[in-house]
Design a protein around this motif. Structure first.
Motif, mmCIF file in Angstrom:
data_model
loop_
_atom_site.group_PDB
_atom_site.id
_atom_site.type_symbol
_atom_site.label_atom_id
_atom_site.label_comp_id
_atom_site.label_asym_id
_atom_site.label_seq_id
_atom_site.Cartn_x
_atom_site.Cartn_y
_atom_site.Cartn_z
ATOM 1 N N ASP A 127 0.844 -1.184 0.000
ATOM 2 C CA ASP A 127 0.000 0.000 0.000
ATOM 3 C C ASP A 127 0.880 1.234 0.000
ATOM 4 O O ASP A 127 2.106 1.151 0.035
ATOM 5 N N GLU A 176 -8.865 9.505 3.880
ATOM 6 C CA GLU A 176 -9.110 8.080 4.122
ATOM 7 C C GLU A 176 -9.920 7.471 2.985
ATOM 8 O O GLU A 176 -9.637 6.359 2.535
ATOM 9 N N MET A 177 -10.916 8.180 2.519
ATOM 10 C CA MET A 177 -11.721 7.670 1.407
ATOM 11 C C MET A 177 -10.881 7.576 0.138
ATOM 12 O O MET A 177 -10.966 6.599 -0.608
ATOM 13 N N ARG A 220 -8.807 4.553 0.369
ATOM 14 C CA ARG A 220 -9.625 3.353 0.112
ATOM 15 C C ARG A 220 -9.853 3.160 -1.380
ATOM 16 O O ARG A 220 -9.785 2.048 -1.892
ATOM 17 N N ARG A 233 -6.665 1.810 -2.890
ATOM 18 C CA ARG A 233 -6.453 0.391 -2.571
ATOM 19 C C ARG A 233 -7.427 -0.477 -3.363
ATOM 20 O O ARG A 233 -7.053 -1.524 -3.884
ATOM 21 N N ALA A 234 -8.674 -0.038 -3.447
ATOM 22 C CA ALA A 234 -9.678 -0.804 -4.192
ATOM 23 C C ALA A 234 -9.319 -0.838 -5.676
ATOM 24 O O ALA A 234 -9.436 -1.887 -6.319
ATOM 25 N N LEU A 284 -15.143 -1.355 -3.165
ATOM 26 C CA LEU A 284 -15.309 -0.286 -2.174
ATOM 27 C C LEU A 284 -16.397 -0.635 -1.165
ATOM 28 O O LEU A 284 -16.237 -0.393 0.034
ATOM 29 N N MET A 326 -14.945 -3.023 1.268
ATOM 30 C CA MET A 326 -14.027 -2.354 2.191
ATOM 31 C C MET A 326 -14.785 -1.562 3.249
ATOM 32 O O MET A 326 -14.415 -1.577 4.427
ATOM 33 N N VAL A 327 -15.849 -0.884 2.848
ATOM 34 C CA VAL A 327 -16.639 -0.099 3.789
ATOM 35 C C VAL A 327 -17.371 -1.020 4.767
ATOM 36 O O VAL A 327 -17.397 -0.764 5.970
ATOM 37 N N ALA A 340 -14.982 -2.318 7.279
ATOM 38 C CA ALA A 340 -14.578 -1.284 8.218
ATOM 39 C C ALA A 340 -15.666 -1.002 9.260
ATOM 40 O O ALA A 340 -15.370 -0.628 10.394
#
Length: 174
Positions: free
Chosen positions: A81, A106-107, A110, A113-114, A165, A168-169, A172
């Motif tokens: 990452d 942060e978004m 994400r 990463r996605a 996404l 991932m959400v 989290a």
């Protein structure tokens, strides 16, 4: 002759680096790919017609990114990452509060990463269209695929990104 090449390299350097960064997620690797693309441009630029330069550059950049990812898998085992948050530390936010900037960063991280988890060729097409704002025809020329394939792959790539996404959400929040 060298001055013409330097102008061409300066005009396209950022586009090459950005594409490589989004594909690889590593600043050093992206810089290495950018350097190699510019070396190859130096070797071939006199043979390229002006309208074909950008598609050629993206094609070469994509191939070098794929080669780099293959080497990574054999040498590093995993794609790392962005530990320093280099790309998404400049996400724009309407709210001036630090909390809103943190959430936006942060978004953005994400999303990156996605995006790295979206398989090829979908990832390349999403990067070229959504991040670098290429036209469909330019993407088709750069990746040497039919126009309709670009449209279908873009739709699928967006869906894969959206699904990743959501995962991932939900991970989290649970």
């Amino acid at each position: 002759m060298q001055q013409v090449f330097e102008q061409m390299a300066a005009r396209h350097r950022d586009r090459i680096f950005t594409y490589a960064w989004y594909c690889l997620g590593d600043r050093d690797d992206a810089e290495d790919v950018t350097q190699e693309v510019l070396v190859r441009l130096w070797r071939h630029w006199a043979l390229l017609e002006e309208p074909k330069v950008v598609p050629w550059l993206i094609h070469v950049t994509r191939n070098l990114c794929i080669d780099t990812m293959r080497r990574r898998k054999t040498h590093r085992g995993v794609i790392k990452d962005d530990p320093e948050g280099l790309v998404m530390n400049q996400v724009a936010s309407d709210a001036p509060s630090p909390g809103a900037r943190v959430e936006a960063a942060e978004m953005g991280a994400r999303v990156e990463r996605a995006l790295r988890q979206v398989p090829e060729p979908y990832r390349s097409i999403v990067i070229l269209r959504e991040i670098q704002d290429f036209k469909y025809e330019e993407i088709a020329a750069a990746l040497e695929v039919p126009l309709n394939t670009v449209k279908v792959y873009l739709h699928r790539g967006r869906r894969k990104l959206r699904d990743r996404l959501r995962e991932m959400v939900s991970d989290a929040t649970s």
